[in-house]
Design a protein around this motif. Structure first.
Motif, PDB file in Angstrom:
ATOM      1  N   ALA A  64      34.113  48.059  53.938  1.00 20.25           N
ATOM      2  CA  ALA A  64      32.968  47.384  54.546  1.00 20.25           C
ATOM      3  C   ALA A  64      32.087  46.709  53.500  1.00 20.25           C
ATOM      4  O   ALA A  64      31.627  45.572  53.687  1.00 20.25           O
ATOM      5  N   GLU A  65      31.824  47.391  52.396  1.00 17.09           N
ATOM      6  CA  GLU A  65      30.997  46.812  51.336  1.00 17.09           C
ATOM      7  C   GLU A  65      31.671  45.575  50.740  1.00 17.09           C
ATOM      8  O   GLU A  65      31.011  44.559  50.485  1.00 17.09           O
ATOM      9  N   MET A  66      32.960  45.653  50.503  1.00 16.71           N
ATOM     10  CA  MET A  66      33.670  44.519  49.924  1.00 16.71           C
ATOM     11  C   MET A  66      33.720  43.350  50.901  1.00 16.71           C
ATOM     12  O   MET A  66      33.559  42.188  50.507  1.00 16.71           O
ATOM     13  N   SER A  75      26.799  51.701  45.980  1.00 16.01           N
ATOM     14  CA  SER A  75      27.523  50.591  46.589  1.00 16.01           C
ATOM     15  C   SER A  75      26.687  49.321  46.621  1.00 16.01           C
ATOM     16  O   SER A  75      27.230  48.219  46.665  1.00 16.01           O
ATOM     17  N   THR A  76      25.354  49.448  46.597  1.00 16.36           N
ATOM     18  CA  THR A  76      24.497  48.270  46.566  1.00 16.36           C
ATOM     19  C   THR A  76      24.802  47.421  45.343  1.00 16.36           C
ATOM     20  O   THR A  76      24.884  46.195  45.416  1.00 16.36           O
ATOM     21  N   GLY A  77      24.962  48.070  44.200  1.00 19.90           N
ATOM     22  CA  GLY A  77      25.290  47.348  42.986  1.00 19.90           C
ATOM     23  C   GLY A  77      26.666  46.703  43.065  1.00 19.90           C
ATOM     24  O   GLY A  77      26.866  45.565  42.629  1.00 19.90           O
ATOM     25  N   LEU A  78      27.635  47.416  43.622  1.00 22.19           N
ATOM     26  CA  LEU A  78      28.973  46.871  43.781  1.00 22.19           C
ATOM     27  C   LEU A  78      28.940  45.607  44.623  1.00 22.19           C
ATOM     28  O   LEU A  78      29.530  44.582  44.269  1.00 22.19           O
ATOM     29  N   THR A  79      28.234  45.664  45.751  1.00 22.08           N
ATOM     30  CA  THR A  79      28.158  44.510  46.640  1.00 22.08           C
ATOM     31  C   THR A  79      27.523  43.329  45.940  1.00 22.08           C
ATOM     32  O   THR A  79      28.000  42.197  46.031  1.00 22.08           O
ATOM     33  N   ARG A  80      26.422  43.568  45.214  1.00 20.87           N
ATOM     34  CA  ARG A  80      25.711  42.494  44.534  1.00 20.87           C
ATOM     35  C   ARG A  80      26.601  41.803  43.505  1.00 20.87           C
ATOM     36  O   ARG A  80      26.703  40.577  43.471  1.00 20.87           O
ATOM     37  N   VAL A 106      40.312  34.357  47.815  1.00 21.82           N
ATOM     38  CA  VAL A 106      39.320  34.833  48.778  1.00 21.82           C
ATOM     39  C   VAL A 106      39.966  35.052  50.137  1.00 21.82           C
ATOM     40  O   VAL A 106      39.747  36.083  50.791  1.00 21.82           O
ATOM     41  N   VAL A 107      40.786  34.094  50.572  1.00 27.50           N
ATOM     42  CA  VAL A 107      41.442  34.207  51.879  1.00 27.50           C
ATOM     43  C   VAL A 107      42.362  35.435  51.916  1.00 27.50           C
ATOM     44  O   VAL A 107      42.314  36.232  52.866  1.00 27.50           O
ATOM     45  N   GLU A 108      43.180  35.605  50.887  1.00 29.64           N
ATOM     46  CA  GLU A 108      44.102  36.740  50.876  1.00 29.64           C
ATOM     47  C   GLU A 108      43.347  38.069  50.835  1.00 29.64           C
ATOM     48  O   GLU A 108      43.777  39.058  51.457  1.00 29.64           O
ATOM     49  N   SER A 109      42.241  38.101  50.111  1.00 30.14           N
ATOM     50  CA  SER A 109      41.437  39.328  50.049  1.00 30.14           C
ATOM     51  C   SER A 109      40.823  39.634  51.408  1.00 30.14           C
ATOM     52  O   SER A 109      40.821  40.789  51.856  1.00 30.14           O
ATOM     53  N   ARG A 110      40.303  38.595  52.066  1.00 22.09           N
ATOM     54  CA  ARG A 110      39.744  38.807  53.401  1.00 22.09           C
ATOM     55  C   ARG A 110      40.804  39.295  54.375  1.00 22.09           C
ATOM     56  O   ARG A 110      40.548  40.192  55.183  1.00 22.09           O
ATOM     57  N   VAL A 111      41.978  38.705  54.307  1.00 20.91           N
ATOM     58  CA  VAL A 111      43.056  39.128  55.207  1.00 20.91           C
ATOM     59  C   VAL A 111      43.375  40.605  55.000  1.00 20.91           C
ATOM     60  O   VAL A 111      43.465  41.386  55.960  1.00 20.91           O
ATOM     61  N   ALA A 112      43.535  41.000  53.744  1.00 24.21           N
ATOM     62  CA  ALA A 112      43.882  42.395  53.466  1.00 24.21           C
ATOM     63  C   ALA A 112      42.801  43.347  53.939  1.00 24.21           C
ATOM     64  O   ALA A 112      43.086  44.378  54.567  1.00 24.21           O
ATOM     65  N   LEU A 113      41.543  43.011  53.651  1.00 23.01           N
ATOM     66  CA  LEU A 113      40.438  43.886  54.026  1.00 23.01           C
ATOM     67  C   LEU A 113      40.238  43.925  55.538  1.00 23.01           C
ATOM     68  O   LEU A 113      40.091  45.002  56.140  1.00 23.01           O
TER      69      LEU A 113
END
Length: 244
Positions: free
Chosen positions: A176-178, A90-95, A111-118
């Motif tokens: 959480a990582e995303m 997951s470290t690589g995914l986050t980076r 970005v806003v829509e992704s944050r809302v969903a997550l």
């Protein structure tokens, strides 16, 4: 013959570089389930022979996969030496997600829509399942943001910690990582927007109020209200800080 339409012009395609072939082979084994976390890769010489590529190609592939967090290597001899599938890819995914967002491959609305969903998901999960100990980092970040006359940079640091802590308290590691990656990628733009706002004290006070309301909903285990407040907070904060 006149009037005849020419067919497509086919050109030779370039051959993949050796290290790309090695990466593709390793990825294929992982996706097939024949390589799992902790499994060793064959020694460099053996892997090169099996894939019929140069040892230099294998070494380059390992370097790339290490950078992505997919494998880890230990030099030396003995049982612990060699290259293994990493336990925490997951470290690589986050980076990589953080860099993609920061480089502008996604616009602000995405970005806003992704944050809302997550973060709606995280807030609901946290409200349903998190106990006082799980909420401790959320509470600590909230209290840090209440510091009088707090600077935008410092506020943003604790603001990020607040949202990331909620994501981790929800118990879904991928979410959480995303969330962490997106928040990290937006750190500098958010700090700049906070510094440039015409009335930082008022904006700060409004953000605090919204954070406290989210925290109360989490503590009350009101999943629906926590999710709704989180979405409203994200949308409003971007509307205020990034006016069109």
């Amino acid at each position: 013959m006149s009037g005849e339409v020419a067919g497509p012009s086919w050109q030779p395609v370039p051959r993949a570089r050796a290290h790309e072939l090695v990466i593709a082979a390793i990825e294929g084994q992982i996706l097939a389930g024949t390589l799992t976390v902790g499994d060793p890769l064959p020694p460099e010489r053996d892997l090169a022979a099996r894939l019929q590529v140069s040892r230099a190609g294998v070494r380059e592939a390992i370097r790339v996969l290490e950078g992505q967090g997919v494998v880890r290597s230990h030099v030396g001899s003995g049982q612990g030496a060699g290259t293994f599938i990493a336990a925490l890819p997951s470290t690589g995914l986050t980076r990589f997600l953080r860099l993609h967002v920061a480089l502008g491959n996604f616009d602000l609305d995405e970005v806003v829509e992704s944050r809302v969903a997550l973060e709606r998901t995280s807030a609901a999960l946290t409200a349903r399942h998190a106990g006082p100990e799980d909420l401790a980092p959320v509470t600590a970040a909230l209290e840090a943001m209440d510091e009088p006359a707090i600077a935008p940079e410092t506020f943003n640091l604790h603001d990020t910690a607040f949202h990331v802590a909620i994501a981790w308290a929800g118990g879904n590691r991928l979410v959480a990582e995303m969330t962490t990656a997106i928040r990290d990628s937006m750190r500098l733009p958010l700090q700049a927007a906070m510094r440039q706002t015409s009335d930082w004290a008022q904006v700060c006070a409004e953000l605090r109020t919204e954070h406290h309301a989210i925290h109360t909903a989490l503590a009350d285990r009101d999943a629906d209200r926590a999710a709704e407040l989180t979405e409203a907070h994200i949308r409003r904060s971007y509307a205020v800080l990034f006016p069109r």
